[in-house]
Write a protein that holds these residues in place. Structure first.
Motif, PDB file in Angstrom:
ATOM      1  N   VAL A  79      25.101  36.664  14.024  1.00 19.81           N
ATOM      2  CA  VAL A  79      25.305  37.249  12.704  1.00 19.81           C
ATOM      3  C   VAL A  79      24.617  38.613  12.621  1.00 19.81           C
ATOM      4  O   VAL A  79      25.159  39.566  12.053  1.00 19.81           O
ATOM      5  N   ALA A  83      26.255  42.345  11.873  1.00 10.29           N
ATOM      6  CA  ALA A  83      25.765  43.250  10.837  1.00 10.29           C
ATOM      7  C   ALA A  83      25.382  44.599  11.407  1.00 10.29           C
ATOM      8  O   ALA A  83      25.715  45.640  10.844  1.00 10.29           O
ATOM      9  N   PHE A 122      31.541  39.919   9.384  1.00  9.00           N
ATOM     10  CA  PHE A 122      30.629  38.922   8.843  1.00  9.00           C
ATOM     11  C   PHE A 122      31.287  37.548   8.761  1.00  9.00           C
ATOM     12  O   PHE A 122      30.684  36.536   9.112  1.00  9.00           O
ATOM     13  N   GLY A 123      32.525  37.512   8.288  1.00 14.37           N
ATOM     14  CA  GLY A 123      33.220  36.232   8.173  1.00 14.37           C
ATOM     15  C   GLY A 123      33.367  35.550   9.516  1.00 14.37           C
ATOM     16  O   GLY A 123      33.128  34.337   9.649  1.00 14.37           O
ATOM     17  N   LEU A 126      29.930  34.240  10.863  1.00 16.01           N
ATOM     18  CA  LEU A 126      29.515  32.987  10.218  1.00 16.01           C
ATOM     19  C   LEU A 126      30.327  31.808  10.736  1.00 16.01           C
ATOM     20  O   LEU A 126      29.795  30.703  10.920  1.00 16.01           O
ATOM     21  N   LEU A 156      21.841  31.326   4.458  1.00  9.99           N
ATOM     22  CA  LEU A 156      22.793  32.163   5.179  1.00  9.99           C
ATOM     23  C   LEU A 156      23.448  33.198   4.266  1.00  9.99           C
ATOM     24  O   LEU A 156      23.668  34.343   4.673  1.00  9.99           O
ATOM     25  N   LEU A 157      23.754  32.800   3.044  1.00  9.32           N
ATOM     26  CA  LEU A 157      24.332  33.763   2.098  1.00  9.32           C
ATOM     27  C   LEU A 157      23.326  34.863   1.771  1.00  9.32           C
ATOM     28  O   LEU A 157      23.685  36.050   1.717  1.00  9.32           O
ATOM     29  N   GLY A 160      23.142  37.072   4.738  1.00  3.45           N
ATOM     30  CA  GLY A 160      24.306  37.929   4.837  1.00  3.45           C
ATOM     31  C   GLY A 160      24.178  39.168   3.969  1.00  3.45           C
ATOM     32  O   GLY A 160      24.496  40.283   4.395  1.00  3.45           O
ATOM     33  N   LEU A 163      21.501  41.486   5.581  1.00  9.50           N
ATOM     34  CA  LEU A 163      21.984  42.134   6.791  1.00  9.50           C
ATOM     35  C   LEU A 163      23.129  43.095   6.503  1.00  9.50           C
ATOM     36  O   LEU A 163      23.348  44.051   7.252  1.00  9.50           O
ATOM     37  N   LEU A 164      23.861  42.839   5.435  1.00 10.85           N
ATOM     38  CA  LEU A 164      24.953  43.731   5.066  1.00 10.85           C
ATOM     39  C   LEU A 164      24.430  45.130   4.787  1.00 10.85           C
ATOM     40  O   LEU A 164      25.018  46.134   5.216  1.00 10.85           O
ATOM     41  N   THR A 217      14.722  39.495   9.528  1.00  7.41           N
ATOM     42  CA  THR A 217      15.215  38.460  10.437  1.00  7.41           C
ATOM     43  C   THR A 217      14.227  37.308  10.570  1.00  7.41           C
ATOM     44  O   THR A 217      14.638  36.161  10.799  1.00  7.41           O
ATOM     45  N   SER A 245      17.899  42.345  -0.056  1.00  9.44           N
ATOM     46  CA  SER A 245      19.261  42.793  -0.357  1.00  9.44           C
ATOM     47  C   SER A 245      19.328  43.592  -1.654  1.00  9.44           C
ATOM     48  O   SER A 245      20.085  44.566  -1.745  1.00  9.44           O
TER      49      SER A 245
END
Length: 272
Positions: A79, A83, A122-123, A126, A156-157, A160, A163-164, A217, A245
């Motif tokens: 993942v 990213a 990303f999708g 995952l 994880l969300l 995400g 990392l986005l 991380t 985020s």
């Protein structure tokens, strides 16, 4: 004079994700080898863990074995790679083919381009992560009987989103300077290694352990391991990742917008 109506907010994001999926899906052998590479990685660490089975070990964050510990590291590193590297590589390809220049002329905003290009990497990452965890649990004896699956999904969300922001910021670097791929690859490896993907932070040198504890991380690895192996203690990690985020994603989108403007000014949105 013909005016073009601006599409809805979600429409460009979905269109870019569908386009990237179609391109990726046209290379079936590449997909198969990509999945195979990850499985080989798991098997290597599986046999390493069996070699040292029974030896004294550092705190594994609730994991029942070193292999269970490193499985999470391998899976989440995928993942992280999506990213930090895939978005930048995709943008570089868009520059080389001239499609980024054409895309920027469309009635969509810079942040929609950034998020839309991030959607498919990303999708897929995952989905790969879920597949490898399933293989590890069913075929390689990783005990997930105490897993808190809603907690794992929430971590994880949160990861995400955190990392986005990182991926979009690195993508901005590629757009502006065109030669950021080597830096992106190094960042991806460093974030995994120093964050605790393959070894507990306690075994690292003191200065590197200190840096590792500050990296986003670190909270991803800790949170996912807590959710999967103990079922508790993941909430703080998820909240810290959301904090990353909230700060990082708006800054990254702003940087991406500025990078597009800078590249337009230099005439470097495309290379022929």
């Amino acid at each position: 004079m013909i005016s073009r109506a601006r599409p809805s907010t979600a429409e460009p994001l979905l269109a870019l994700a569908r386009r990237d999926y179609s391109i990726f899906n046209s290379y079936r052998f590449a997909l198969a080898f990509d999945l195979l590479y990850g499985l080989v990685d798991l098997l290597i660490y599986f046999f390493i863990s069996r070699t040292f089975k029974g030896a004294p070990s550092a705190d594994l964050g609730g994991a029942p074995s070193y292999f269970a510990f490193v499985t999470v590291g391998i899976v989440i590193t995928l993942v992280i790679g999506a990213a930090s590297s895939q978005i930048g590589l995709r943008l570089r390809e868009e520059q080389l083919t001239g499609t980024l220049e054409a895309l920027v002329t469309q009635p969509i905003r810079a942040w929609q381009i950034a998020l839309g290009m991030a959607g498919w990497p990303f999708g897929f990452a995952l989905a790969r992560a879920a597949f490898y965890l399933l293989v590890a649990a069913t075929l390689l004896d990783v005990d997930l009987s105490r897993a808190n699956w809603p907690g794992c999904v929430l971590v994880l969300l949160s990861a995400g989103l955190a990392l986005l922001g990182l991926g979009i910021a690195l993508g901005a670097l590629v757009v502006a300077f065109k030669r950021g791929n080597n830096i992106i690859g190094f960042v991806s490896i460093a974030l995994g290694f120093a964050g605790g993907a393959f070894f507990p932070l306690a075994v690292l040198p003191g200065w590197l352990e200190f840096i590792g504890k500050l990296l986003p991380t670190r909270f991803i690895f800790d949170g996912v391991r807590a959710a999967l192996f103990t079922g508790t203690g993941w909430g703080v990690d998820a909240l810290v990742l959301l904090g990353y985020s909230v700060i990082g994603l708006p800054l990254a989108l702003w940087a991406f917008s500025r990078a597009l403007e800078y590249a337009k000014g230099r005439g470097s949105l495309a290379e022929y």
